[in-house]
Design an enzyme around this catalytic site. Sequence first.
Site, PDB file in Angstrom:
ATOM      1  N   ASP A 188       0.824  -1.215   0.000  1.00 19.07           N
ATOM      2  CA  ASP A 188       0.000   0.000   0.000  1.00 19.07           C
ATOM      3  C   ASP A 188       0.855   1.260   0.000  1.00 19.07           C
ATOM      4  O   ASP A 188       2.014   1.250   0.394  1.00 19.07           O
ATOM      5  CB  ASP A 188      -0.929   0.011   1.215  1.00 19.07           C
ATOM      6  CG  ASP A 188      -0.156   0.030   2.531  1.00 19.07           C
ATOM      7  OD1 ASP A 188       0.802  -0.768   2.657  1.00 19.07           O
ATOM      8  OD2 ASP A 188      -0.498   0.833   3.414  1.00 19.07           O
ATOM      9  N   GLU A 189       0.251   2.336  -0.443  1.00 23.35           N
ATOM     10  CA  GLU A 189       0.787   3.687  -0.342  1.00 23.35           C
ATOM     11  C   GLU A 189       2.244   3.801  -0.799  1.00 23.35           C
ATOM     12  O   GLU A 189       3.097   4.333  -0.087  1.00 23.35           O
ATOM     13  CB  GLU A 189       0.633   4.200   1.094  1.00 23.35           C
ATOM     14  CG  GLU A 189      -0.824   4.381   1.507  1.00 23.35           C
ATOM     15  CD  GLU A 189      -0.992   5.004   2.876  1.00 23.35           C
ATOM     16  OE1 GLU A 189      -1.823   5.903   3.003  1.00 23.35           O
ATOM     17  OE2 GLU A 189      -0.285   4.581   3.821  1.00 23.35           O
TER      18      GLU A 189
END
Length: 580
Positions: A336-337
Amino acid sequence: MLTLSKFHVILIPILFFITLLSPLFSIALPINIWPKPRFLSWPQHKAIALSPNFTILAPEHQYLSASVTRYHNLIRSENYSPLISYPVKLMKRYTLRNLVVTVTDFSLPLHHGVDESYKLSIPIGSFSAHLLAHSAWGAMRGLETFSQMIWGTSPDLCLPVGIYIQDSPLFGHRGVLLDTSRNYYGVDDIMRTIKAMSANKLNVFHWHITDSQSFPLVLPSEPSLAAKGSLGPDMVYTPEDVSKIVQYGFEHGVRVLPEIDTPGHTGSWGEAYPEIVTCANMFWWPAGKSWEERLASEPGTGQLNPLSPKTYEVVKNVIQDIVNQFPESFFHGGGDEVIPGCWKTDPAINSFLSSGGTLSQLLEKYINSTLPYIVSQNRTVVYWEDVLLDAQIKADPSVLPKEHTILQTWNNGPENTKRIVAAGYRVIVSSSEFYYLDCGHGGFLGNDSIYDQKESGGGSWCAPFKTWQSIYNYDIADGLLNEEERKLVLGGEVALWSEQADSTVLDSRLWPRASALAESLWSGNRDERGVKRCGEAVDRLNLWRYRMVKRGIGAEPIQPLWCLKNPGMCNTVHGALQDQ
């Protein structure tokens, strides 16, 4: 001691709406089991005393035997006294001497999809209760149900008789995520959480072990990661700690699913290996830069460099150690991210981009270099949804084989669940709009002007606070129109990210909100008519919360105690127990 005639009226706890003979007919009866069983019949409303010599008879099993001992001790020591009492007929002729546990297949391992069903019966006129399960893990669920039916002060314990329960979960994945990187939790805190999960029939402890803020896991092949990347020498998890937690999970029927978040969220790796981490220890949002030009989504920068061969040497050592320490068949790789600005601080990456390469190709290179290795270790890879759905950096589905990949949602509620399922992937639902337990506690940045804005949510990016009602009412398969799509939804997890949480608030942040998830994923959030039953659930959850507290779980209150002692008086409409 009990001195009774043929029948004696005694008092037992309110309030459980059970299914009586037919799943279409329910009446209020004084049994409180959480989560509510799928089917329960108790037609004669009678009870019996538990023999002072009561025993649980079960075959020997590596993990079930420990569970049997634990429940036997709990039954004798809990001394649960109801806060509200209602009359029931107690039979005098005999006492219940034993619970006979039968498991048809002890070879079934604790992995996703294992049969957790059980049948529990306490016949009238029998000295024995019977618990039948296909697996040891189903037997553990039945033992928990049995324990919740008992009340009284030892040795004067009672339970219903003439009762039959047939039970199984709606979803196979029912979990709690705990972030132990941003703040440290002791081994006892984790084990207490697993104990509470088992009591709520939750079965996956998603351990978000590492992040940019710290690397607390001591790994034999890469000891410098924890030595240099932890928050301190007394804030690490040794191999012995991990073994203890995993063993404890097995004894409670709870899988321990490790997450090593990469290639983003890896600033802590840079303390040991600065050469493989881009933008480590830089200020997360440089002055004069737009949000799109940030280096991280919160303080704590650092992402693994996919162009460095050394990256894969270290990562593969980490993967191998995780596989050796955690028998769980799922491996959570994070994903993620991944922030463009962080990678763009690296000269080699900028050269790659100048030559026509893309940031998404960098992510694909990383996945292509790590996913096959994880799969070769007989693991299924779980990633956050970003690897497929992120607007800026995402992988082509061709590098995410559906047979080896599960995606976990955290954005856009049911919409991202639909997108993942439409792409043919299995999904675990952790929508921040419903399941993030850290939301609504304000922000943690020191000088954020958003705190001065009246409509800022107090600085919490995912405000408001996620109430137990919001969690309970969320349908994780909402909008999925056919059975094939619904089968791809494995279940869900509530998530406790720890920017503003540690052991001092752990229990109250989790419970009883995680209990709401537990029932909604075990037996659902609707009654026999298909109507949401949140209004009916409040009294039951309130009672269960008090029982959890008695069991040593610091669950927060959901109502004044007065409401529990005055049933119905805290409803918006007198006598209304069903949501309309």
